[in-house]
Design an enzyme around this catalytic site. Sequence first.
Site, short mmCIF file in Angstrom:
data_model
loop_
_atom_site.label_atom_id
_atom_site.label_comp_id
_atom_site.label_asym_id
_atom_site.label_seq_id
_atom_site.Cartn_x
_atom_site.Cartn_y
_atom_site.Cartn_z
N GLU A 20 8.97 -12.60 -14.65
CA GLU A 20 7.65 -11.95 -14.60
C GLU A 20 7.36 -11.26 -15.93
O GLU A 20 6.98 -10.10 -15.97
CB GLU A 20 7.62 -10.93 -13.44
CG GLU A 20 8.00 -11.54 -12.10
CD GLU A 20 7.85 -10.59 -10.91
OE1 GLU A 20 7.19 -9.55 -11.05
OE2 GLU A 20 8.41 -10.90 -9.85
N GLU A 46 13.69 -7.18 -5.14
CA GLU A 46 13.71 -5.71 -5.27
C GLU A 46 14.49 -5.00 -4.17
O GLU A 46 14.00 -4.04 -3.57
CB GLU A 46 12.27 -5.17 -5.33
CG GLU A 46 11.47 -5.76 -6.47
CD GLU A 46 10.05 -5.22 -6.57
OE1 GLU A 46 9.65 -4.43 -5.70
OE2 GLU A 46 9.34 -5.60 -7.52
C1 XIL Z 1 1.87 -8.09 -8.16
C2 XIL Z 1 0.62 -8.94 -8.36
O1 XIL Z 1 0.56 -9.33 -9.71
C3 XIL Z 1 -0.61 -8.16 -7.98
O2 XIL Z 1 -1.76 -8.99 -8.01
C4 XIL Z 1 -0.46 -7.57 -6.57
O3 XIL Z 1 -1.56 -6.76 -6.29
C5 XIL Z 1 0.81 -6.75 -6.47
O4 XIL Z 1 1.91 -7.56 -6.85
N1 XIL Z 1 6.87 -7.46 -8.93
C6 XIL Z 1 6.71 -8.62 -8.21
C7 XIL Z 1 5.36 -9.22 -8.11
O5 XIL Z 1 7.71 -9.20 -7.76
O6 XIL Z 1 5.15 -9.90 -6.90
C8 XIL Z 1 4.27 -8.20 -8.32
O7 XIL Z 1 3.00 -8.89 -8.36
C9 XIL Z 1 4.51 -7.42 -9.58
C10 XIL Z 1 5.82 -6.67 -9.51
#
Ligand code: XIL
Length: 385
Positions: free
Chosen positions: A272, A167
């Site tokens: 994701e 990001e």
């Molecule tokens: C999220 C997790 O799923 C949660 O449990 C945590 O509280 C916050 O992070 N982008 C990413 C991930 O790269 O690491 C994030 O994961 C979701 C958005």
Amino acid sequence: MNNKFKNITYVTVFYTVICLIGCSNIASTSIASNDTSVSDTLYSHFKELFHVGAAINEETILGYDSQSEKIVTTEFNSITPENSLKWMFIQPKPNEFNFSVADKYVQLGLDNNMHIVGHALVWHSQLADFMQDIQNSAEMNAHVQNHVNTVVSRYKGKINAWDVVNEAFNEDGSLRESVFYNQMGEDYIDQVFRWAAKADPDADLIYNDYNVYKPLKRAGILRLVEKLKSNGTKISGVGVQAHWDLNSPSLKEIEQIILDIASVGVPVSFTELDISVLPSPWEMVGAEVSQNFSIFEGDPKMNPYPNGLPDVIQNQLAKRYEDIFKLFVKHKDKISRVTFWGVMDKHSWLNDWPIKGRTNYPLLFDRNYQPKKAYQTVLDLSTTD
Ligand code: XIL
């Protein structure tokens, strides 16, 4: 992946038992009624095309959730730690590393012969507090180098792919003014990739981000890939987070992501994937985008399915997953992995983000660890286009 074949018998027993005890939510697509699909699992179905993975939480890693672990080891051939390798957990204080959960995560992957992902080395979120306070570029450089080197070296030859930087871009394609950018300068991403490559020359090194379907943001990411390549810095792929919903991004936009990333000579990983079925607060607040949506907490309009997903939406979700996976099959030569952000709906981060306390249904397994209709539509897809 030979270990996986041992599991096929377990899978058969697993789903037979599930269907015998009555999985009403998948009644219309009963797995038991179709003998050829009984031994099929997500990863085995797409085995010749790309890895199929899941992000796993700490309970699963530590062995406290055997139902989740069962699904992970039978349905997926890749894992990502949902939180356990993030900086705030791995190095909460300067040079104080805590690898206890991360080691177990990696061991779980090794024991099951899985493709193991490291997530994420350098990210402005879930960073240790001490990193936020550093006002000196030499100190920042030293900490980032030490973190990358220590973590990547520890799992050298074990973690197969790293989300090296997560990001780093704004929506307009410019670089986000993170602590890394502010202290290390605009070439920090190149530097971090070099440190990672030095620590494990064989690991795949990925740049990962969300909203890659937006042309300006994607253009920024593509410029980065080209710059790193022209500098001779190793970059193995772009990770597309894929936190999507039932309508957005469009299939055309998703296809453009794949084509554009492939055009700069690296494969795409969907890192994701989850599909929210709930109203988006961004639409509700129009142009006034705010990250604080607590005004919507407890608002029934924003949480329309607290007691179960109506069939009509279940079908839409199944169709959406079917359409998306059809595209993935079509472009299999450009895709190296598809990872779901979680295993089952109950544990999805989307129950609490971006509005706390909602009931969301974004994954292929429901709150009782049963496969949903979307699971079956994905498995029914032909893997030759
Ligand atoms: C999220 C997790 O799923 C949660 O449990 C945590 O509280 C916050 O992070 N982008 C990413 C991930 O790269 O690491 C994030 O994961 C979701 C958005």
